[in-house]
Design a protein around this motif. Structure first.
Motif, PDB file in Angstrom:
ATOM      1  N   GLY D  10      52.368 -39.469 -52.663  1.00 42.24           N
ATOM      2  CA  GLY D  10      54.217 -40.697 -51.920  1.00 42.24           C
ATOM      3  C   GLY D  10      53.326 -41.316 -51.313  1.00 42.24           C
ATOM      4  O   GLY D  10      53.876 -43.061 -51.907  1.00 42.24           O
ATOM      5  N   SER D  11      52.476 -40.873 -50.832  1.00 38.62           N
ATOM      6  CA  SER D  11      51.311 -41.976 -50.359  1.00 38.62           C
ATOM      7  C   SER D  11      50.468 -42.820 -50.491  1.00 38.62           C
ATOM      8  O   SER D  11      50.021 -42.464 -50.974  1.00 38.62           O
ATOM      9  N   PRO D  12      51.095 -44.468 -50.874  1.00 35.14           N
ATOM     10  CA  PRO D  12      49.555 -45.126 -51.358  1.00 35.14           C
ATOM     11  C   PRO D  12      48.875 -45.154 -50.582  1.00 35.14           C
ATOM     12  O   PRO D  12      47.585 -45.046 -51.655  1.00 35.14           O
ATOM     13  N   ARG D  13      47.766 -44.812 -49.489  1.00 31.34           N
ATOM     14  CA  ARG D  13      46.858 -44.443 -49.355  1.00 31.34           C
ATOM     15  C   ARG D  13      46.206 -43.641 -49.935  1.00 31.34           C
ATOM     16  O   ARG D  13      45.127 -43.555 -51.121  1.00 31.34           O
ATOM     17  N   TRP D 238      44.076 -49.211 -42.287  1.00 32.11           N
ATOM     18  CA  TRP D 238      43.195 -48.668 -43.457  1.00 32.11           C
ATOM     19  C   TRP D 238      42.577 -49.718 -44.472  1.00 32.11           C
ATOM     20  O   TRP D 238      41.511 -49.757 -44.704  1.00 32.11           O
ATOM     21  N   VAL D 239      44.238 -50.484 -44.609  1.00 37.40           N
ATOM     22  CA  VAL D 239      43.710 -51.862 -45.649  1.00 37.40           C
ATOM     23  C   VAL D 239      42.358 -52.281 -45.410  1.00 37.40           C
ATOM     24  O   VAL D 239      42.097 -53.140 -45.708  1.00 37.40           O
ATOM     25  N   GLN D 240      43.037 -52.915 -43.683  1.00 38.11           N
ATOM     26  CA  GLN D 240      42.219 -54.329 -42.712  1.00 38.11           C
ATOM     27  C   GLN D 240      40.267 -53.971 -42.912  1.00 38.11           C
ATOM     28  O   GLN D 240      40.121 -54.587 -43.512  1.00 38.11           O
ATOM     29  N   GLN D 241      40.499 -52.113 -42.816  1.00 33.54           N
ATOM     30  CA  GLN D 241      39.209 -52.104 -42.719  1.00 33.54           C
ATOM     31  C   GLN D 241      38.653 -52.056 -43.874  1.00 33.54           C
ATOM     32  O   GLN D 241      37.625 -53.004 -44.494  1.00 33.54           O
ATOM     33  N   GLU D 246      34.656 -54.405 -47.886  1.00 30.56           N
ATOM     34  CA  GLU D 246      34.059 -54.775 -48.786  1.00 30.56           C
ATOM     35  C   GLU D 246      33.312 -56.223 -48.551  1.00 30.56           C
ATOM     36  O   GLU D 246      32.589 -56.776 -48.999  1.00 30.56           O
ATOM     37  N   SER D 247      34.102 -57.112 -47.543  1.00 29.92           N
ATOM     38  CA  SER D 247      33.590 -58.701 -47.193  1.00 29.92           C
ATOM     39  C   SER D 247      32.380 -58.295 -46.392  1.00 29.92           C
ATOM     40  O   SER D 247      31.054 -58.996 -46.540  1.00 29.92           O
ATOM     41  N   ILE D 248      32.084 -57.728 -46.433  1.00 26.20           N
ATOM     42  CA  ILE D 248      30.826 -57.403 -45.117  1.00 26.20           C
ATOM     43  C   ILE D 248      29.305 -57.169 -45.836  1.00 26.20           C
ATOM     44  O   ILE D 248      28.270 -57.474 -46.648  1.00 26.20           O
ATOM     45  N   THR D 249      30.286 -56.018 -47.614  1.00 28.65           N
ATOM     46  CA  THR D 249      29.247 -55.926 -48.411  1.00 28.65           C
ATOM     47  C   THR D 249      28.630 -56.839 -49.683  1.00 28.65           C
ATOM     48  O   THR D 249      27.120 -57.528 -49.509  1.00 28.65           O
ATOM     49  N   THR D 250      29.746 -57.303 -49.631  1.00 31.70           N
ATOM     50  CA  THR D 250      29.610 -58.711 -49.981  1.00 31.70           C
ATOM     51  C   THR D 250      28.387 -59.801 -49.712  1.00 31.70           C
ATOM     52  O   THR D 250      27.737 -60.352 -49.877  1.00 31.70           O
ATOM     53  N   GLU D 251      29.254 -59.875 -48.412  1.00 34.75           N
ATOM     54  CA  GLU D 251      28.172 -61.262 -47.948  1.00 34.75           C
ATOM     55  C   GLU D 251      26.976 -60.607 -47.480  1.00 34.75           C
ATOM     56  O   GLU D 251      26.775 -60.799 -47.540  1.00 34.75           O
ATOM     57  N   SER D 252      26.956 -59.211 -47.302  1.00 34.58           N
ATOM     58  CA  SER D 252      25.060 -58.559 -47.342  1.00 34.58           C
ATOM     59  C   SER D 252      23.816 -59.152 -48.178  1.00 34.58           C
ATOM     60  O   SER D 252      23.276 -58.650 -48.588  1.00 34.58           O
ATOM     61  N   LYS D 253      25.410 -58.289 -49.777  1.00 27.81           N
ATOM     62  CA  LYS D 253      24.666 -59.003 -50.721  1.00 27.81           C
ATOM     63  C   LYS D 253      24.335 -60.374 -50.835  1.00 27.81           C
ATOM     64  O   LYS D 253      22.930 -60.569 -51.147  1.00 27.81           O
TER      65      LYS D 253
END
Ligand code: HEM
Ligand SMILES: Nc1ncnc2c1ncn2[C@@H]1O[C@H](COP(=O)(O)OP(=O)(O)OP(=O)(O)O)[C@@H](O)[C@H]1O
Ligand SMILES: Nc1ncnc2c1ncn2[C@@H]1O[C@H](COP(=O)(O)OP(=O)(O)OP(=O)(O)O)[C@@H](O)[C@H]1O
Ligand SMILES: [Mg+2]
Ligand SMILES: [Mg+2]
Lengths: 239, 226, 74, 255, 239, 226
Positions: D10-13, D238-241, D246-253
């Motif tokens: 039941g835990s969304p995470r 957890w969502v914010q992390q 994700e944004s870090i990885t896309t930025e680095s890409k």
């Protein structure tokens, strides 16, 4: 539920300060009768739309006779539906609905009281008026009794089903058409057996079975719909 | 103030309560008790969460964490019992605008005589047969408050801004009735932006509990249930 | 098991039923693709919204800081 | 033990993290199955004796119709679970299932209508099954419209679950009554093809398509659910992390 | 109107603090688009009622084809009408309507802005969707264009006329059906020429004259209806 | 207080005003003047007719006798001109619940910057993009009152219970703005049940004019015109 021994003696149990079915029914009826115009409105709507119909499709008597059962039923259904938008609205806005929900009694009876009054001031007059409309639309003679009886039973089911929709949409501002959208598919069985009864009568068959099914739908509706509506009210209040 | 007659007396107990709206924590770590003969005024800036707190306590708002108990029974089990001892008047006052004041009180189960007496006490004498939609803002509020003057009033009163829209005479009349209720062992929880003159009144400022709100964010166990 | 049509044109034409068949398949695949892509779009929107929220938060903090500074000397 | 499992599910995470692994496989399976099935059905299955090539529409019509109906039950059941056990995740699944089901119903109706033109000479007739399908579409749309009308997600969840449940109680009644209505009005000249005579060479691609549609349904349902989970839980750490990562990885890409 | 010379210098004329047509139109559109569900509702109502119709009268294609122009028009009329109940409601309840009425500008433009947005989100989509419904009801091929065009012109007139009724009933609590009663008779000319155009097209005649009359009705409505509605709003506000 | 710059200055003049509702005379023989830089608080019990008086002055209620004039021009001719100098906030606050606070102010013709500044001044910072239906009772009231903080505010303010639902900080902020408005030559007419701290404030108790109400009843000449 209440445990009077732990309460200070001077206090009555709250249950006595909230209304049961009879006072609820009475004040609903009072409100409805005080706004007599509201009773007339669904009726007049019914008549006006059915009067617009020949303007739209043409005045041929045979065509109208052919259409009469279906059209009368569809318009009766619309009239019931549209008059239900405000079923819980005023009570929701002034907080009475919340007060009802806070009582330890089940909301079931409150809903049932409201729906009964609604049917009394909407469905019943519609059924009573239907022979007149049948006449205007050239309904064959055999159809009148079945039209009246099927509307009598059917509109009660419609009121019950509509109450669920009204309860679901009570917290929303412009609920009118949304209510229609939610409720109309659920009306289909009632519509089918209602028109089926009239059509059978017009065609000279027995229409007892259809009426029996309508009665069964009504019984099931009386047991279940107020429950669902009560649940929906509690959901809507948590806003 | 009166000591509770028996333990667990009809008393409200709130521990570490935090409420949220749309995921934003309004306040956290709220503790208080409310026993018989006690009154508590909730203060706080606009939007601090006073209404939300009251609605949480009566079970109308469900987004909360922490423990609430009534008569020693924890929510949600205790909620039913609390409701059976409750008289709640909110922002929306529960006055049906198409009924007269008298009929409104009858709707709440009052007999005609009781209702007349209550209406007289809130200075609505002469208006008992006018429709409520034809009364002024303050008169409508008085109709709602007339429920407090009925003899069969339950012990726990939860009132959201009862003084709003009342004139000076109305405020003092209401304060008198609140004092009377306390003296017979009832308890009152209310919000007000105006000062209320009531002997032994405790106040609780919600704004003090807002600062710690951010800490309550990431609790894992609780995220399963809606 | 073999290809049922002599030519690509015949395949597209399908004895006159081509427009219907292709319209049905076309609309279906469009709808399926839209459903499959929607989560991506939502993710992008969520990211923008998050950035917006962070900006608001930062501004709110800045103003609160200013206000508390203004309050201190008074 | 069982309870713990239930809680974890039941835990969304937990759901989000677990399903990350399945997603590519489901996507691959559905693309493969639907691709193979379509090519087979369009090009390699033999022509139907009576309907000619127009029958090839069956390979999308029937799977869509199956899933449209099944989708309503999936939606209603997850709504019921949410109402009874107050489980966040199952409300999210319900909300995700509504638009998907509506689209599938639309596909069934559309392909049916397009099929009708060459076979019956008209796009639309008021036949029992078609009418029931239309009502099913209205039921779906009702749920979606109701969900949109509320500003608070939690209230919308419960309201929709209730409506879906009421709809479920009604569906059998509606189907029965529509059937009865249709027999009452002596069907006109329309007859569907007898399906009993379907040849295995026509049937295998259909089977593949049906399985493919099921895979696709599962995949989109999970994808929509995951997205909604992020939307709802965006304040949690957890969502914010996750989003930050994700944004870090896309930025680095990009950089 | 405003006489700045007698006012203290530091004050802007109030006219600048109240919105003109463009900002009114913009915020109306904003409100409408924010509540996208509300846009879909009249449309869905339209489709649902037209789907109930064959269930009521039976599925025979010839019968439905015969009914199609009239029924589509009547239901479009109902959908427009019912979506108008809330036209001024929210503004009345929150006091914005009173604020508008207090401005020195005529209410004409405010009403026109509201009606234009209403037509954009209701009448226009209805007209766009009508061919689909025509297909489902077996409308003969010749009728589609005239159906579309007549609805395009006609729904605008309907919105304008309905606004007068909505303004008259805005102060009442349950206005839905009362509105229908007031407005429906006024709709009759539009209905007659609208269905007339489609019927003429189906029968193979020219339908230009009917469209011309619809256009003339629309022109007259644009000039007069907002005036009447503005007057009705002032009456409703004096309560 | 500031002297009127020119005669007839933008001033309100009321003589022998009596209002009725449903044929019942609420008050009669009311006289007052309100010039630039002046503020007048209308007091009175609930149902005394304060709201009715204000709505009469802005032309929204029409059941009255007596003379009202603005800038020396008598009603109804003066009404148009009064309205072009008027900012009225009533019980219903004119806040559109489906719009955000920012959009609400834009609806009243404010530019984005002005609106932001006004919202900041009523402490709604951070809420400018939430829908008003998601704000608390007091926050909604603040959105309405933000109009008073716009730079383009007109000279005559008529406010019905502006302090209702406001918290302490809100009340003092509003009083400050009212004082500022008076100092720049504006005039304010308002009702309030709470005391308002404002230099040079005059008060007018409506209840004093109720007793003479019956005398005004039977004027034969006046009831010819409906
Ligand atoms: C808008 C029109 C149509 C709709 C809504 C519709 C709906 C459906 C549904 C709901 C099913 C699944 C039945 C089940 O699960 O038992 C189905 C199956 C099927 N449909 Fe249609 N249909 C339409 C038009 C057509 C047309 C025009 C044809 C062919 C001439 C057709 C042929 C079939 C066949 C062969 C099946 C599979 C066999 C079966 O399960 O009975 N349908 N359709
Ligand atoms: N809509 C109405 N129809 C008929 N009578 C009304 C209506 N509204 C108010 N009244 C009557 O007019 C009188 C004055 O009402 P008004 O609203 O002006 O009072 P008020 O002084 O503003 O009171 P409050 O302090 O409660 O706001 C009241 O006694 C009331 O009964
Ligand atoms: N329906 C709603 N949806 C979302 N958020 C809401 C809703 N109602 C209130 N809120 C938010 O919750 C917060 C607390 O609201 P609440 O009504 O409890 O405040 P309050 O303390 O009662 O304020 P007031 O003194 O103005 O009555 C507010 O900041 C508001 O933005
Ligand atoms: Mg509050
Ligand atoms: Mg007042």
């Amino acid at each position: 539920m209440s445990s009077p021994e732990t309460t200070a003696q001077s206090f009555a149990p709250a249950a006595r300060t909230v209304p049961g079915f009879a006072p609820l029914f009475r004040s609903e009826l009072l409100l409805a009768l005080r706004r007599r115009a509201d009773i007339a409105n669904p009726l007049l709507f019914f008549v006006t739309v059915l009067a617009l119909l020949p303007i739209g499709v043409g005045p041929e008597p045979e065509l109208l006779a052919r259409l009469a059962p279906g059209m009368i039923w569809v318009v009766a259904l619309l009239a019931t539906l549209l008059s239900q938008e405000s079923l819980f609205r005023a009570d929701f806005e002034d907080g009475s609905l919340e007060q009802l929900a806070l009582t330890p009694q089940p909301l079931y009876f409150a809903v049932l009281a409201k729906v009964s009054v609604h049917w009394l001031v909407t469905g019943l007059p519609l059924a009573l008026l239907s022979p007149l409309l049948g006449m205007m639309l050239n309904l064959p003679d055999d159809g009148y009794l079945s039209l009246f009886l099927s509307l009598l039973l059917g509109t009660a089911s419609l009121s019950l089903i509509g109450a669920v929709g009204a309860a679901l949409t009570v917290a929303l501002r412009r609920a009118g058409l949304l209510l229609a959208l939610i409720v109309m598919p659920l009306y289909v069985p009632v519509l089918i057996f209602g028109t089926g009864a009239v059509q059978a009568a017009v065609d000279g068959y027995a229409y007892g079975p259809q009426l029996a099914i309508l009665a069964a739908l009504l019984a099931a509706g009386t047991a279940l719909a107020p429950l669902a509506a009560a649940g929906a009210i509690r959901i809507s209040l948590d806003n | 103030m009166m000591a509770p007659k028996s333990l667990p007396a009809p008393s409200l107990r709130v521990r570490q309560l935090s409420c949220e709206r749309d995921g934003r924590v309004l306040f956290a770590g709220l503790d208080f008790d409310l026993g018989p003969g006690q009154a508590l005024q909730i203060e706080g800036a606009n939007g601090a969460g006073k209404t939300t707190l009251l609605r949480t306590l009566i079970g109308s708002a469900t987004d909360h964490r922490g423990d609430i108990s009534w008569n020693g029974r924890a929510f949600p089990a205790g909620l039913q019992e609390l409701r059976s001892h409750l008289l709640y008047i909110g922002h929306g006052a529960g006055v049906r605008r198409g009924l007269t004041p008298l009929e409104n009180l009858a709707w709440y189960g009052a007999s005609r005589d009781d209702a007349m007496r209550a209406l007289e006490q809130v200075d609505l004498f002469g208006f008992e047969d006018s429709l409520c939609q034809q009364l002024s803002a303050g008169q409508n509020r008085r109709v709602a408050l007339a429920r407090l003057f009925l003899p069969a009033a339950p012990p726990l009163w939860i009132l959201d801004e009862p003084l709003a829209a009342l004139d000076v005479a109305g405020v003092s009349g209401l304060q008198g009735q609140m004092a009377c209720h306390l003296s017979r062992g009832g308890s009152i929880l209310f919000t007000s932006h105006q000062p209320v003159a009531l002997a032994g009144l405790c106040t609780l400022n919600l704004s003090e509990f807002t600062s710690s709100a951010l800490a309550a964010f990431d609790q894992e166990g609780a995220d399963v249930l809606a | 098991m073999q290809f049922q049509f002599e030519s690509l044109a015949a395949f597209l034409h399908m004895d006159g039923h081509g427009p219907f068949v292709w319209a049905a398949y076309g609309v279906t695949f469009l709808a399926l693709a839209a459903m499959a892509l929607q989560p991506r779009l939502q993710r992008r929107r969520l990211k923008k919204e998050l950035e917006r929220q962070q900006r608001i938060e930062a501004r709110r903090r800045a103003v609160e800081g200013r206000q508390s500074k203004a309050a201190e000397p008074a | 033990m069982a309870w713990q499992w239930f809680h974890r599910l039941g835990s969304p995470r937990w759901f989000y993290q677990k399903t990350s692994v399945w997603m590519p496989w489901l996507a691959l399976a559905s693309v493969l199955l639907i691709g193979v099935g379509s090519v087979w059905g369009l090009g390699f299955a033999p022509e139907d004796a009576k309907q000619g090539n127009s029958y090839r529409i069956i390979y999308i019509h029937v799977p869509a119709a199956f899933l449209a109906l099944a989708g309503y039950y999936i939606m209603a059941i997850s709504g019921a679970i949410g109402l009874i056990w107050k489980m966040k995740l199952s409300f999210v699944v319900m909300r995700a299932a509504a638009p998907i089901g509506a689209v599938l119903t639309f596909i069934a109706l559309f392909t049916g209508a397009v099929w009708g033109k060459p076979t019956w000479g008209t796009y639309w007739v008021w036949d029992a099954r078609i009418t029931s399908m239309l009502i099913l579409l209205f039921l779906y749309i009702g749920v979606i419209a109701l969900a949109r009308a509320f500003s608070r997600e939690q209230v919308a969840d419960k309201a929709c679950a209730l409506l879906a449940l009421v709809g479920t109680v009604n569906i059998p009644i509606i189907y029965k009554s529509v059937d009865w209505w249709f027999t009452l009005h002596q069907p006109a000249t329309i007859k569907l093809t007898e399906k009993s005579s379907i040849d295995p060479s026509m049937f295998y691609p259909l089977l593949i398509m049906i399985i493919g549609f099921y895979c696709f349904y599962a995949w989109t349902l999970i994808a929509h659910t995951r997205e909604k989970i992020l939307q709802r839980e965006w304040r949690t750490n957890w969502v914010q992390q996750l989003m930050q990562g994700e944004s870090i990885t896309t930025e680095s890409k990009e950089g």
